[in-house]
Design a protein around this motif. Structure first.
Motif, PDB file in Angstrom:
ATOM      1  N   LEU A 154      -3.657  14.015 -17.597  1.00  0.00           N
ATOM      2  CA  LEU A 154      -4.004  12.623 -17.327  1.00  0.00           C
ATOM      3  C   LEU A 154      -5.279  12.315 -18.090  1.00  0.00           C
ATOM      4  N   ASP A 155      -5.235  11.267 -18.885  1.00  0.00           N
ATOM      5  CA  ASP A 155      -6.449  10.833 -19.561  1.00  0.00           C
ATOM      6  C   ASP A 155      -7.481  10.538 -18.476  1.00  0.00           C
ATOM      7  N   PRO A 156      -8.638  11.203 -18.483  1.00  0.00           N
ATOM      8  CA  PRO A 156      -9.595  11.040 -17.391  1.00  0.00           C
ATOM      9  C   PRO A 156     -10.213   9.652 -17.299  1.00  0.00           C
ATOM     10  N   LEU A 157     -10.014   8.837 -18.316  1.00  0.00           N
ATOM     11  CA  LEU A 157     -10.623   7.509 -18.283  1.00  0.00           C
ATOM     12  C   LEU A 157      -9.655   6.398 -17.913  1.00  0.00           C
ATOM     13  N   VAL A 158      -8.370   6.696 -17.849  1.00  0.00           N
ATOM     14  CA  VAL A 158      -7.412   5.610 -17.649  1.00  0.00           C
ATOM     15  C   VAL A 158      -6.308   6.032 -16.682  1.00  0.00           C
ATOM     16  N   LEU A 159      -6.114   5.259 -15.639  1.00  0.00           N
ATOM     17  CA  LEU A 159      -4.928   5.451 -14.807  1.00  0.00           C
ATOM     18  C   LEU A 159      -3.736   4.941 -15.611  1.00  0.00           C
ATOM     19  N   PRO A 160      -2.565   5.453 -15.321  1.00  0.00           N
ATOM     20  CA  PRO A 160      -1.403   4.838 -15.961  1.00  0.00           C
ATOM     21  C   PRO A 160      -1.447   3.323 -15.757  1.00  0.00           C
ATOM     22  N   GLU A 161      -1.120   2.589 -16.785  1.00  0.00           N
ATOM     23  CA  GLU A 161      -1.308   1.127 -16.778  1.00  0.00           C
ATOM     24  C   GLU A 161      -0.668   0.450 -15.572  1.00  0.00           C
ATOM     25  N   LEU A 206      -0.008   1.661 -12.559  1.00  0.00           N
ATOM     26  CA  LEU A 206      -0.757   1.964 -11.346  1.00  0.00           C
ATOM     27  C   LEU A 206      -2.083   1.203 -11.328  1.00  0.00           C
ATOM     28  N   HIS A 207      -2.766   1.167 -12.455  1.00  0.00           N
ATOM     29  CA  HIS A 207      -4.027   0.424 -12.559  1.00  0.00           C
ATOM     30  C   HIS A 207      -3.816  -1.046 -12.208  1.00  0.00           C
ATOM     31  N   SER A 208      -2.808  -1.654 -12.806  1.00  0.00           N
ATOM     32  CA  SER A 208      -2.512  -3.064 -12.567  1.00  0.00           C
ATOM     33  C   SER A 208      -2.121  -3.308 -11.111  1.00  0.00           C
ATOM     34  N   HIS A 209      -1.270  -2.447 -10.581  1.00  0.00           N
ATOM     35  CA  HIS A 209      -0.830  -2.576  -9.194  1.00  0.00           C
ATOM     36  C   HIS A 209      -2.019  -2.450  -8.246  1.00  0.00           C
ATOM     37  N   CYS A 210      -2.900  -1.503  -8.515  1.00  0.00           N
ATOM     38  CA  CYS A 210      -4.080  -1.301  -7.685  1.00  0.00           C
ATOM     39  C   CYS A 210      -4.956  -2.555  -7.669  1.00  0.00           C
ATOM     40  N   LEU A 211      -5.233  -3.092  -8.853  1.00  0.00           N
ATOM     41  CA  LEU A 211      -6.088  -4.284  -8.915  1.00  0.00           C
ATOM     42  C   LEU A 211      -5.435  -5.478  -8.237  1.00  0.00           C
ATOM     43  N   ILE A 243       0.839  -1.208   0.000  1.00  0.00           N
ATOM     44  CA  ILE A 243       0.000   0.000   0.000  1.00  0.00           C
ATOM     45  C   ILE A 243       0.872   1.255   0.000  1.00  0.00           C
ATOM     46  N   ALA A 244       2.038   1.188   0.635  1.00  0.00           N
ATOM     47  CA  ALA A 244       2.954   2.340   0.597  1.00  0.00           C
ATOM     48  C   ALA A 244       3.426   2.591  -0.837  1.00  0.00           C
ATOM     49  N   ALA A 245       3.747   1.525  -1.561  1.00  0.00           N
ATOM     50  CA  ALA A 245       4.182   1.668  -2.960  1.00  0.00           C
ATOM     51  C   ALA A 245       3.042   2.197  -3.824  1.00  0.00           C
ATOM     52  N   LEU A 246       1.843   1.709  -3.585  1.00  0.00           N
ATOM     53  CA  LEU A 246       0.672   2.172  -4.336  1.00  0.00           C
ATOM     54  C   LEU A 246       0.407   3.655  -4.057  1.00  0.00           C
ATOM     55  N   ARG A 247       0.513   4.048  -2.802  1.00  0.00           N
ATOM     56  CA  ARG A 247       0.325   5.462  -2.436  1.00  0.00           C
ATOM     57  C   ARG A 247       1.395   6.326  -3.100  1.00  0.00           C
ATOM     58  N   LYS A 248       2.619   5.827  -3.148  1.00  0.00           N
ATOM     59  CA  LYS A 248       3.701   6.588  -3.780  1.00  0.00           C
ATOM     60  C   LYS A 248       3.412   6.776  -5.270  1.00  0.00           C
ATOM     61  N   GLU A 249       2.986   5.688  -5.932  1.00  0.00           N
ATOM     62  CA  GLU A 249       2.634   5.790  -7.350  1.00  0.00           C
ATOM     63  C   GLU A 249       1.493   6.785  -7.560  1.00  0.00           C
ATOM     64  N   ALA A 250       0.467   6.699  -6.703  1.00  0.00           N
ATOM     65  CA  ALA A 250      -0.695   7.581  -6.843  1.00  0.00           C
ATOM     66  C   ALA A 250      -0.316   9.035  -6.579  1.00  0.00           C
TER      67      ALA A 250
END
Length: 161
Positions: free
Chosen positions: A51-58, A60-65, A34-41
């Motif tokens: 930032l494309d409003p429909l897509v998180l950077p790939e 970050l999206h993958s890490h989040c899921l 979660i610390a790494a995810l927070r850092k990315e975010a």
């Protein structure tokens, strides 16, 4: 040969003692993730510009899921096997286990919201929900370790082990 039963008992106790230690190791992994995810975010533009409003950077999206799935699986295991076993063996933990299960339900809602935002995020909303999850999770992990690790490390038996 008379030492074999003692050795087996010592080995079994060492393996059981590892349950509390294993829980701490799993929690440490969750804390790092979660610390790494927070850092990315935190590297997302604060106002959503650039930032494309429909897509998180790939990444970050993958890490989040991945993180959401791992946390959900961890809590499901606790809810379905560890907590019921501890409730049966240690009824004095009833209130603690109820609180921990309630924490899990709160975080499940936050995970659902975070997954939705990961699919169609705005940077501020994603970051805010991730921060809410982080506060809940870190508080929960500390509470769980405080109450359960001593009990897990004192067990003399555990289902399936």
């Amino acid at each position: 040969m008379p030492n074999q039963p003692h050795t087996a008992t010592t080995a079994d106790h060492s393996r059981l003692t590892a349950f509390g230690d294993h829980l701490i190791a799993l929690h440490d992994d969750l804390r790092r993730d979660i610390a790494a995810l927070r850092k990315e975010a935190s590297q997302l533009p604060a106002d959503g510009d650039n930032l494309d409003p429909l897509v998180l950077p790939e990444r970050l999206h993958s890490h989040c899921l991945s993180f959401c799935e791992a946390l959900d699986a961890h809590h499901t295991t606790e809810d379905q096997s560890i907590f019921p076993f501890l409730a049966q063996e240690h009824p004095e933990l009833s209130e603690v286990l109820d609180r921990l299960a309630s924490d899990h339900r709160t975080m499940a809602t936050l995970l659902t919201d975070l997954r939705k935002l990961a699919a169609t995020p705005s940077a501020p909303d994603f970051h805010a929900d991730l921060e809410r999850l982080s506060v809940e999770l870190l508080t929960h992990l500390d509470r769980e370790e405080h109450y359960l690790v001593p009990v897990l490390n004192s067990l003399t038996h555990f289902p399936g082990h």
